[in-house]
Design a protein around this motif. Structure first.
Motif, PDB file in Angstrom:
ATOM      1  N   ARG A  60       8.966   0.155  13.148  1.00 17.58           N
ATOM      2  CA  ARG A  60       7.777   1.002  13.092  1.00 17.58           C
ATOM      3  C   ARG A  60       6.906   0.815  14.326  1.00 17.58           C
ATOM      4  O   ARG A  60       6.369   1.776  14.863  1.00 17.58           O
ATOM      5  N   LYS A 118       6.172   3.827  17.163  1.00 20.82           N
ATOM      6  CA  LYS A 118       4.852   4.256  17.636  1.00 20.82           C
ATOM      7  C   LYS A 118       4.838   4.344  19.159  1.00 20.82           C
ATOM      8  O   LYS A 118       4.277   5.285  19.728  1.00 20.82           O
ATOM      9  N   THR A 159       3.665   7.554  11.531  1.00 23.19           N
ATOM     10  CA  THR A 159       4.329   6.259  11.675  1.00 23.19           C
ATOM     11  C   THR A 159       3.330   5.116  11.549  1.00 23.19           C
ATOM     12  O   THR A 159       3.620   4.079  10.925  1.00 23.19           O
ATOM     13  N   SER A 160       2.156   5.295  12.145  1.00 14.70           N
ATOM     14  CA  SER A 160       1.114   4.266  12.052  1.00 14.70           C
ATOM     15  C   SER A 160       0.692   4.049  10.609  1.00 14.70           C
ATOM     16  O   SER A 160       0.504   2.905  10.167  1.00 14.70           O
ATOM     17  N   ARG A 161       0.570   5.140   9.858  1.00 12.23           N
ATOM     18  CA  ARG A 161       0.200   5.019   8.447  1.00 12.23           C
ATOM     19  C   ARG A 161       1.317   4.338   7.652  1.00 12.23           C
ATOM     20  O   ARG A 161       1.045   3.494   6.789  1.00 12.23           O
ATOM     21  N   HIS A 174       3.405   2.151   8.819  1.00 12.75           N
ATOM     22  CA  HIS A 174       3.343   0.736   9.203  1.00 12.75           C
ATOM     23  C   HIS A 174       2.230   0.031   8.441  1.00 12.75           C
ATOM     24  O   HIS A 174       2.400  -1.106   7.961  1.00 12.75           O
ATOM     25  N   GLN A 175       1.087   0.689   8.314  1.00 15.93           N
ATOM     26  CA  GLN A 175      -0.032   0.121   7.575  1.00 15.93           C
ATOM     27  C   GLN A 175       0.327  -0.097   6.103  1.00 15.93           C
ATOM     28  O   GLN A 175       0.033  -1.154   5.520  1.00 15.93           O
TER      29      GLN A 175
END
Length: 265
Positions: free
Chosen positions: A133, A137, A243-245, A247-248
């Motif tokens: 992930r 990003k 993708t950031s979400r 990963h979070q």
């Protein structure tokens, strides 16, 4: 499968373009239909003749979509692949009418583009290793920057061609990582749906191709070919955000797991 798709880009698109230029676009579609007989015949020879028995019910398969992380991850390839195909779907008129490449060189450029997509498969294998992930990003940031560079260099043929080749290098870099990610998520939430999860990547990619092509047509009709890369930038940024979400959510899930285990014990 991803490698086969890349090889098809290397050979099929330039050959189809050349046929269309020589004998008309209708002929290119007829040849494509005839070529489709070959894999049909191969499938009849290679595929098992006996019926396979499903190991899980349809209810178990579709239970996959109860997982919010899977629903969200599905849109990574929709946006990432869509970003590439906003430009790639209209690459021939972009090359001819905006960048100014002579028609007799279009097939050669497309052949080079297809060759560079093979490198994206190698890059995709590297992205899939470790924390994919985080790497994804970075890939989408680079993709957005390359599309921006393409938009700014359309009046400079050699620079624009360099940008297009870089687009090709990153075009399928997401595929392996997202495929494995979806299967891993399915294994966590509904082990009986892993086979179904393995089909989500090609489905999402084809949806991305369709959405990117439709958006590209709207851009071409309303503002012009030269604005296609800017639309691709928006999709690449969207892929980065999704993708950031993801990963979070992964980090939150890992943080909650020990607590849940302690309560269970």
């Amino acid at each position: 499968m991803i490698g086969g798709f890349s090889i098809a880009n290397v050979l099929g698109v330039p050959v189809g373009t050349q046929i269309g230029q020589m004998a008309g676009w209708q002929t290119a579609f007829i040849v494509t239909s005839l070529v489709g007989i070959i894999p049909l015949a191969l499938m009849m020879v290679v595929m098992p003749k006996s019926n396979t028995i499903s190991v899980s019910s349809m209810k178990q398969q579709f239970a996959l979509f109860k997982n919010k992380r899977i629903r969200l991850a599905f849109f990574i390839p929709v946006l990432g692949v869509g970003s590439v195909f906003i430009v790639y779907t209209y690459i021939t008129p972009l090359l001819e009418n905006v960048i100014g490449i002579p028609q007799q060189w279009i097939s050669t450029v497309l052949l080079a583009y297809g060759a560079f997509t093979i490198l994206s498969n190698w890059l995709g294998a590297k992205v899939a290793q470790g924390n994919s992930r985080v790497k994804l990003k970075v890939i989408f940031i680079i993709q957005a920057m390359i599309m921006m560079a393409l938009a700014l260099t359309l009046s400079l043929p050699w620079m624009a061609l360099l940008s297009l080749m870089l687009v090709a290098c990153f075009s399928f870099a997401l595929s392996t990582a997202v495929q494995l990610y979806l299967i891993d998520l399915a294994d966590e939430s509904s082990a009986g749906s892993k086979d179904f999860a393995s089909t989500l990547m090609p489905v999402a990619s084809n949806l991305g191709i369709a959405v990117g092509s439709v958006l590209g047509s709207l851009v071409v009709d309303n503002v012009g070919l030269e604005y296609l890369p800017w639309a691709a930038v928006v999709f690449a940024i969207g892929a980065f955000a999704v993708t950031s979400r993801c990963h979070q959510l992964d980090q939150e899930h890992m943080g909650l797991t020990p607590l849940a285990s302690a309560k269970a014990s």
